[in-house]
Design a protein around this motif. Sequence first.
Motif, PDB file in Angstrom:
ATOM      1  N   GLY A   8       9.465  -2.188 -31.861  1.00 44.46           N
ATOM      2  CA  GLY A   8       8.964  -1.178 -30.937  1.00 44.46           C
ATOM      3  C   GLY A   8       7.628  -0.623 -31.386  1.00 44.46           C
ATOM      4  O   GLY A   8       7.098  -1.023 -32.423  1.00 44.46           O
ATOM      5  N   GLY A 106      -2.669  -8.689 -32.757  1.00 43.31           N
ATOM      6  CA  GLY A 106      -1.893  -7.446 -32.738  1.00 43.31           C
ATOM      7  C   GLY A 106      -0.394  -7.662 -32.860  1.00 43.31           C
ATOM      8  O   GLY A 106       0.382  -6.703 -32.866  1.00 43.31           O
ATOM      9  N   LYS A 109       0.749 -10.461 -37.503  1.00 44.16           N
ATOM     10  CA  LYS A 109       0.613 -11.603 -38.428  1.00 44.16           C
ATOM     11  C   LYS A 109       0.118 -11.158 -39.804  1.00 44.16           C
ATOM     12  O   LYS A 109       0.709 -11.499 -40.829  1.00 44.16           O
ATOM     13  CB  LYS A 109      -0.376 -12.654 -37.871  1.00 44.16           C
ATOM     14  CG  LYS A 109      -0.014 -13.217 -36.514  1.00 44.16           C
ATOM     15  CD  LYS A 109      -1.014 -14.245 -36.055  1.00 44.16           C
ATOM     16  CE  LYS A 109      -2.425 -13.722 -35.822  1.00 44.16           C
ATOM     17  NZ  LYS A 109      -2.562 -12.726 -34.759  1.00 44.16           N
TER      18      LYS A 109
END
Length: 242
Positions: A8, A106, A109
């Motif tokens: 989330g 985003g 990674k």
Amino acid sequence: MAAIQGAGPFSPSPLAKSRFARIVLETNATRIGLHGVDFRSSFLKPIKAMANDCGAAVSGKNLSQMAKTVGKATNIVWHKCSVDKCDRQQLLEQKGCVIWMTGLSGSGKSTLACALSRGLHARGKLTYILDGDNVRHGLNSDLGFKAEDRAENIRRIGEVAKLFADAGIICIASLISPYRKDRDACRALLPERDFIEVFLDVPLEVCEARDPKGLYKLARSGKIKDSITTEGRELFPPKCYG
Ligand SMILES: Nc1ncnc2c1ncn2[C@@H]1O[C@H](COP(=O)(O)OS(=O)(=O)O)[C@@H](OP(=O)(O)O)[C@H]1O
Ligand SMILES: Nc1ncnc2c1ncn2[C@@H]1O[C@H](COP(=O)(O)OP(=O)(O)O)[C@@H](O)[C@H]1O
């Protein structure tokens, strides 16, 4: 391929990060030669699978001494050294491999790559991160983001990652690498179990909401080109399984 489901919109705690790293490690433990490992304690034990790999490495010593044409170069002869990958792995007590993180900008990674590197480092394992952003500061500074430039970026990083794996190092590559054929070409450079692909399965909406570099905003307003933000969904498999 292992997939990490998107979390989330909260900042990951160090605990969450280390859990992420643990998931990746546990999912792929067998493939990097960590059999029956208790991840809380026994990472440093010598790796049993290495013996088999060393056998394979020995048979790989019969590389042709014939001069070959390689790409544009002619009369190229492979030069062998008496110290090989097997020797380096035994020295390091680990197995050289490539862990390839792929996912949208985003998706997390770099965060996961760092957490994994930190977790392995703490257990005495030598790692090195090849982050797309960072490699574009040097080796790949001549490349942009058109599909062919991305392909060349990925090809070069795949080749460098292969060298790191050959050095006995656990190389963590962290690149958007949106096209499956480019990733497959990198996988083909290594023995199958030495290339572990981790897809960060984070929805475009979540990545765009994070947008820490403002790239999605710039892409939506047309200020940067060759963005994969809008077609991102089609570039990645809908689900990936370990
Ligand atoms: N179109 C476009 N224009 C400008 N900047 C961009 C673009 N696409 C990506 N980026 C940024 O470049 C970072 C590295 O990208 P990669 O080398 O991983 O991309 S690729 O694998 O070659 O597709 C990438 O890093 P991450 O955000 O960490 O994924 C982005 O910050
Ligand atoms: N699991 C996560 N849950 C929430 N936010 C995350 C998570 N992983 C990373 N982030 C945040 O998302 C943003 C992008 O992470 P980053 O690792 O830079 O992604 P990438 O390298 O894929 O572009 C950062 O602000 C980071 O703190």
